[in-house]
Write an enzyme that holds these catalytic residues in place. Structure first.
Site, PDB file in Angstrom:
ATOM      1  N   ARG A 398      41.013  33.516  36.831  1.00  0.00           N
ATOM      2  CA  ARG A 398      40.623  34.918  36.689  1.00  0.00           C
ATOM      3  C   ARG A 398      41.418  35.582  35.571  1.00  0.00           C
ATOM      4  O   ARG A 398      40.863  36.334  34.768  1.00  0.00           O
ATOM      5  CB  ARG A 398      40.817  35.690  37.999  1.00  0.00           C
ATOM      6  CG  ARG A 398      40.218  37.104  37.938  1.00  0.00           C
ATOM      7  CD  ARG A 398      40.394  37.870  39.240  1.00  0.00           C
ATOM      8  NE  ARG A 398      39.593  39.095  39.247  1.00  0.00           N
ATOM      9  CZ  ARG A 398      39.980  40.256  38.728  1.00  0.00           C
ATOM     10  NH1 ARG A 398      41.171  40.359  38.156  1.00  0.00           N
ATOM     11  NH2 ARG A 398      39.188  41.310  38.784  1.00  0.00           N
ATOM     12  N   CYS A 399      42.715  35.316  35.526  1.00  0.00           N
ATOM     13  CA  CYS A 399      43.547  35.877  34.459  1.00  0.00           C
ATOM     14  C   CYS A 399      43.045  35.464  33.082  1.00  0.00           C
ATOM     15  O   CYS A 399      43.141  36.231  32.122  1.00  0.00           O
ATOM     16  CB  CYS A 399      44.993  35.404  34.609  1.00  0.00           C
ATOM     17  SG  CYS A 399      45.910  36.175  35.954  1.00  0.00           S
TER      18      CYS A 399
END
Length: 409
Positions: A398-399
């Protein structure tokens, strides 16, 4: 690349159609042991290994029909315009620590004669003092004090965490505000793409406003078209949340409520998405170690004597906050299982930092075997890949992704 379409994100779980990534590059070679903490890394990643892992990540996404857009290529396209390139160079230099005019001039002239691709590469990998000395006729004090900090233009080793640099909220782009100086220039890249790349020609550009220091994309979850969740964390501040909430709720009316979850201000948690993420319509993945340590608030708009203000209400628990927001029961899936040591170990390896590609289907690091198995048992399909080098930067799938287009079921 398809351009001119409608960039839009109204949830965390819609079918992911377009995403911006940055493949780790030579900026990782400019992480040195002395400056690890300053560069916000726990360890030094192996560049070759990190790039191979990132290629696996891209393959997983493309295998699901996701259009992967690489940030450096997008930037190269807009910097072919000389006026834009000059402006971009000047803004990057303005954000640097350079005060000596001849040094500034030497770096500006050097960058100006590069190709668009070389300009992007140089501003991401950084320019060290040894190199810049050769561009100057005389030495300044900073040329002799490399032991204090060896760069005139610091590298951007966290650039591959594109999530933090900007957030798509419906058809609006929120340009974030990094809390640490070493990451401040990252948001300039998204800012210029937003304003000058045809990919964003149909996006609402009215979301640029001055934020106080500290609102990063890893702390923002887009739960629905009318609900945004923001983490109050080590990287995101109350002041920034309050200003963003006013803009979202009153000035622009983009959403109806902003949910705030305060997590412990610890380095291993960093952002909200390192401990909490939505994985399906009614399912959330939570690191159990923080469940009883969070404080939850609901922000809405109110009006008094014709003036808008932000109303804040405290909620008793994370579950209640979410269920009140959605209007139905939710299932909390605990990462790492019932063993505290195991869940903590996997959390530090990015177990909670998954990327949803469609409802109930996520991309995750393969190293977090227990969490991935728990997700599978709870009806969530896991597409895994190797992340042993990438996690050294303290982030997961996600990052490493900035979704700009999702299709709702």
């Amino acid at each position: 690349m398809k351009v001119g379409t409608y960039p839009k994100v109204t949830s965390e779980i819609g079918y992911l159609e377009k995403v911006i990534l940055h493949k780790p590059g030579k900026e990782l070679l400019h992480i040195y042991p002395t400056y690890l903490e300053q560069m916000l890394f726990n360890e030094i990643p192996w560049l070759h290994g990190a790039r191979k892992e990132h290629e696996q990540f891209i393959e997983r996404l493309r295998g699901e029909g996701v259009e992967v857009l690489l940030l450096d290529q997008l930037m190269e396209e807009i910097l072919r315009d000389e006026e834009i390139r000059v402006s971009f160079i000047k803004e990057n230099l303005k954000e640097s620590r350079i005060t000596e005019p001849f040094t500034m001039e030497a770096i500006y002239n050097y960058l100006l004669q590069l190709t668009p691709s070389e300009t992007v590469d140089a501003l991401i990998r950084g320019l060290n003092k040894n190199f810049v000395q050769n561009l100057k006729k005389t030495k300044s004090l900073s040329d002799y004090t490399q032991h204090s900090f060896p760069f005139y233009i610091p590298p951007l080793p966290s650039m591959y965490f594109t999530r933090d640099q900007g957030v798509m909220l419906d058809n609006n782009i929120l340009l974030t505000s990094m809390v640490y100086p070493v990451r401040k220039r990252e948001s300039l890249f998204i800012k210029y793409l937003t304003y000058y790349h045809p990919l964003f020609s149909n996006a609402d550009k009215g979301m640029e406003f001055s934020l106080p220091k500290g609102l990063e994309g890893g702390d923002v979850l887009v739960l629905s078209s009318d609900t945004v969740m923001v983490g109050l964390s080590q990287r995101t501040t109350e002041e920034a949340i309050e200003k963003a909430a006013r803009h979202l709720l009153i000035d622009k009316g983009i959403c109806k409520q902003v949910l705030v979850v305060q997590i412990p201000f610890k380095k291993q948690y960093l952002h909200l998405d390192m401990v909490l993420n939505q994985v399906d319509r009614d399912k959330f993945l939570l690191f159990p170690g923080i469940e009883n340590k969070v404080h939850c608030y609901r922000l809405t708009s109110g009006y008094q004597d014709g003036e808008g203000y932000i109303r804040c209400e405290k909620e008793n628990s994370l579950r209640k906050l979410l269920e009140n927001a959605f209007g139905f029961s939710i299932q909390i899936i605990y990462s790492g299982g019932s063993d505290d040591l195991t869940s903590s170990r996997e959390q530090q390896s990015g177990s909670n930092n998954i990327l949803v590609v469609s409802p109930g289907k996520v991309v995750a690091y393969n190293r977090n075997e227990i969490t991935n198995e728990i997700l599978s048992r709870n009806g969530v399909k896991v597409l895994d890949f190797e992340g042993s080098e990438l996690i050294r930067g303290m982030g997961g799938p996600r990052c490493m992704s900035m979704p700009i287009q999702r299709r709702e079921p």
